[in-house]
Every structure is written in structure tokens, then in C-alpha cells.
Design a protein around this motif. Structure first.
Motif, PDB file in Angstrom:
ATOM      1  N   VAL A 163      -4.778   6.614  -0.639  1.00  8.45           N
ATOM      2  CA  VAL A 163      -4.141   5.304  -0.511  1.00  8.45           C
ATOM      3  C   VAL A 163      -4.380   4.519  -1.796  1.00  8.45           C
ATOM      4  O   VAL A 163      -5.519   4.423  -2.263  1.00  8.45           O
ATOM      5  CB  VAL A 163      -4.701   4.524   0.692  1.00  8.45           C
TER       6      VAL A 163
ATOM      7  N   ALA B 132       0.864  -1.189   0.000  1.00 11.16           N
ATOM      8  CA  ALA B 132       0.000   0.000   0.000  1.00 11.16           C
ATOM      9  C   ALA B 132       0.896   1.233   0.000  1.00 11.16           C
ATOM     10  O   ALA B 132       1.916   1.277   0.680  1.00 11.16           O
ATOM     11  CB  ALA B 132      -0.917   0.019   1.211  1.00 11.16           C
TER      12      ALA B 132
ATOM     13  N   GLU C 218      -6.666   4.191   5.169  1.00 10.36           N
ATOM     14  CA  GLU C 218      -7.458   5.315   4.648  1.00 10.36           C
ATOM     15  C   GLU C 218      -8.071   6.125   5.782  1.00 10.36           C
ATOM     16  O   GLU C 218      -8.130   7.365   5.714  1.00 10.36           O
ATOM     17  CB  GLU C 218      -8.546   4.789   3.716  1.00 10.36           C
TER      18      GLU C 218
ATOM     19  N   SER D  67      -4.708  -3.158   6.972  1.00 15.16           N
ATOM     20  CA  SER D  67      -5.732  -3.159   5.937  1.00 15.16           C
ATOM     21  C   SER D  67      -5.830  -1.783   5.293  1.00 15.16           C
ATOM     22  O   SER D  67      -5.526  -0.753   5.906  1.00 15.16           O
ATOM     23  CB  SER D  67      -7.087  -3.551   6.527  1.00 15.16           C
ATOM     24  N   THR D  68      -6.285  -1.769   4.051  1.00 13.74           N
ATOM     25  CA  THR D  68      -6.431  -0.513   3.326  1.00 13.74           C
ATOM     26  C   THR D  68      -7.433   0.405   4.013  1.00 13.74           C
ATOM     27  O   THR D  68      -7.245   1.627   4.055  1.00 13.74           O
ATOM     28  CB  THR D  68      -6.873  -0.791   1.885  1.00 13.74           C
TER      29      THR D  68
ATOM     30  N   THR E  79      -3.384   0.798  -3.926  1.00 19.90           N
ATOM     31  CA  THR E  79      -2.840  -0.551  -3.867  1.00 19.90           C
ATOM     32  C   THR E  79      -2.957  -1.187  -5.244  1.00 19.90           C
ATOM     33  O   THR E  79      -3.700  -0.708  -6.108  1.00 19.90           O
ATOM     34  CB  THR E  79      -3.614  -1.413  -2.854  1.00 19.90           C
TER      35      THR E  79
END
Length: 281
Positions: free
Chosen positions: A211, A51, A202, A197-198, A213
Motif C-alpha cells: 500500500v 491510497a 495494509e 485508513s492505511t 500513499t
């Protein structure tokens, strides 16, 4: 058998039609393949980061080239600390990019990209020989031919500086210590994040950045590369369009010519066929 007999009897016409069709397919396939290869992709320097948080997009040029507003040194440190404090975050790497070009025997080497040493993790670049740089030291791309122990002048945005090569790496450009790179590039455009985790990333970043990925990391493509690619894409679109028209007209014309030739040779329709008997009178 009938089809084979037909082909043997008209081999020249069949070969010409097949050649026109093959040429058209090849032209279209080549144009589309080149166009697809010109699509933006994730820069190799960020390929190892799951990320990446990038600075806000401030605007664009030509409708495609994005310009980002760098974070200041204080903003960068605050964002890095906030991300590192999140549960599950294993590592946060700041990416600093600046102009750097070594001079050897009064000749400027081709590489012009300088980075902080820790950012080598973003591309999973590894030392080939030597050690990590300290202040006043340099790790260079092994392809540049600079050997550990060499003292070289390096041109930077802040003026030329003398650095000692202490290692080589399998990544492009020059790598300085994080502290020295921070002096040359106080503004930062991206941070790599591992281990969270994204959604959590965020939430932490908020409106301070974005963000990305996976394939979305292509937004990090350098501006000069994006501009060149955009100009090249316009040419490729024109070539593909021209190739499509040429293919359609050449293939259609070849098939029409063969159909007309067959029609002339057909007994009931052509001029060489049997004529009805003229009635007496």
C-alpha cells in the motif's frame, strides 16, 4: 566610503571577479535544479487516489527500475472484494493498462495507452463531451482530435479492433468499457482505494501486495519512464560534478589572480613600492 572608493579604483577587477562568481553560482544552481526535476514523482493517473495497492515487486533492472508481478483475474477480484468489504471503504477501483493505438487515415496517433473507463477516477479525469463507453465503444483523449460518432480502428495486443468514439475526456490515452478492458488486460498491477485508513488496508492486503500513499505513489511510475529517467539522471550527475569542478577552479583562479594583482600594487610588498635607502660605505 573606503569600500566604494576601492571598487571605483579597481572596477574592472571587481567586475571580473563578480562575473566569475555569478557564473559559478548559476551553473551549480541550474545543474541542481535540472537534477531535482528529474526525480520520480507520482504519475498523474494516480494523483486522485488517496491510497493505491500495487502488486508485489518481483525484481528490478539497473538497480532502479522495479518490475511488478501482476495479479491474475481471480486474484484481482478476490483482493477487490476483500477491500470493498472493509468498514469505511467507500470505493475500490481496478486499474487496467494495455497497449492501444488508434489509426486515422492510415496514420497511427501518438497515444499508445489504453485503460478501463472506471480507472479514470484514479486521475479525476472527466468527460468533456459524450458518454461513458460500452462494449465496442471508446472514449478518447480530447487532444487526439477524435470526435464522438467516429468509427476508428484501434491496434491492441490482441489484434486490431473497430471501436466507435462516444466521448472525449481530459485525460491521456483511450478508455474502453471495463468488461472489454478486462479481456485485453487480465493482469492487474494496481487498485485505488478510498475511505479507509492505511493500516486497515495494509492488514487486508497482507502479503498480496503493498500500500502506498502520498509521495510513495511514485513507485507506480511506468517502467519505460523510470528507465529513461534513470539514464538521464546519470548524465545529470556527471554534468553537476563537472560543473562543480569548473566552478571551484574558475572562481578560485579568479580570486587568486585578483589577490596577486593587489599584492603587486601594495607599497610594502610589490616591486613598485619605495625601496629602503642604501647605506653609504
Amino acid at each position: 566610503m573606503i569600500a566604494l572608493s576601492t571598487i571605483r579604483g579597481r572596477i574592472s577587477g571587481f567586475a571580473g571577479t563578480f562575473a566569475a562568481l555569478a557564473l559559478g553560482v548559476t551553473l551549480l544552481a541550474t545543474s541542481l535544479l535540472v537534477y531535482a526535476s528529474a526525480a520520480p514523482r507520482t504519475p498523474e493517473r494516480f494523483a486522485a487516489a488517496p491510497a493505491v495497492v500495487h502488486a508485489p515487486i518481483a525484481g528490478n533492472a539497473d538497480g532502479v527500475v522495479r518490475a511488478m508481478r501482476p495479479w491474475s483475474a481471480a486474484e484481482t477480484e478476490k483482493l477487490r472484494a476483500d477491500l470493498a468489504a472493509q468498514p469505511g471503504v467507500a470505493q475500490v477501483v481496478v486499474d487496467r493498462a494495455f497497449y492501444a493505438q488508434a489509426v486515422v487515415d492510415d496514420r497511427q496517433l501518438d497515444a499508445t495507452d489504453g485503460h478501463n473507463w472506471s480507472s479514470a477516477l484514479l486521475g479525476a479525469y472527466k468527460l468533456i463531451e459524450g458518454s461513458a463507453p460500452a462494449d465496442g465503444e471508446l472514449v478518447a483523449d480530447a487532444g487526439l482530435g477524435l470526435r464522438p460518432g467516429t468509427r476508428v480502428p484501434v491496434l491492441t495486443g490482441g489484434g486490431p479492433i473497430e471501436l466507435t468514439v462516444v466521448g472525449t475526456v481530459d485525460g491521456p490515452g483511450y478508455y474502453l468499457s471495463d468488461a472489454q478492458a478486462a479481456q485485453l488486460a487480465p493482469g492487474v498491477l494496481a487498485l485505488g482505494v478510498w475511505g479507509s485508513s492505511t493500516v486497515e488496508i495494509e492488514r487486508t492486503v497482507g502479503e498480496r501486495g503493498a500500500v502506498v500513499t502520498g509521495d510513495a505513489r511514485k513507485v507506480l511510475e511506468p517502467e519505460h519512464d523510470a528507465r529513461i529517467r534513470w539514464l538521464g539522471t546519470q548524465l545529470l550527475v556527471a554534468m553537476a560534478t563537472l560543473g562543480g569542478f569548473v566552478t571551484v577552479f574558475v572562481v578560485a583562479g579568479t580570486f587568486a589572480l585578483q589577490a596577486a594583482h593587489r599584492r603587486r600594487n601594495w607599497p610594502c610588498c610589490g616591486s613598485s613600492g619605495p625601496r629602503p635607502a642604501r647605506s653609504g660605505g
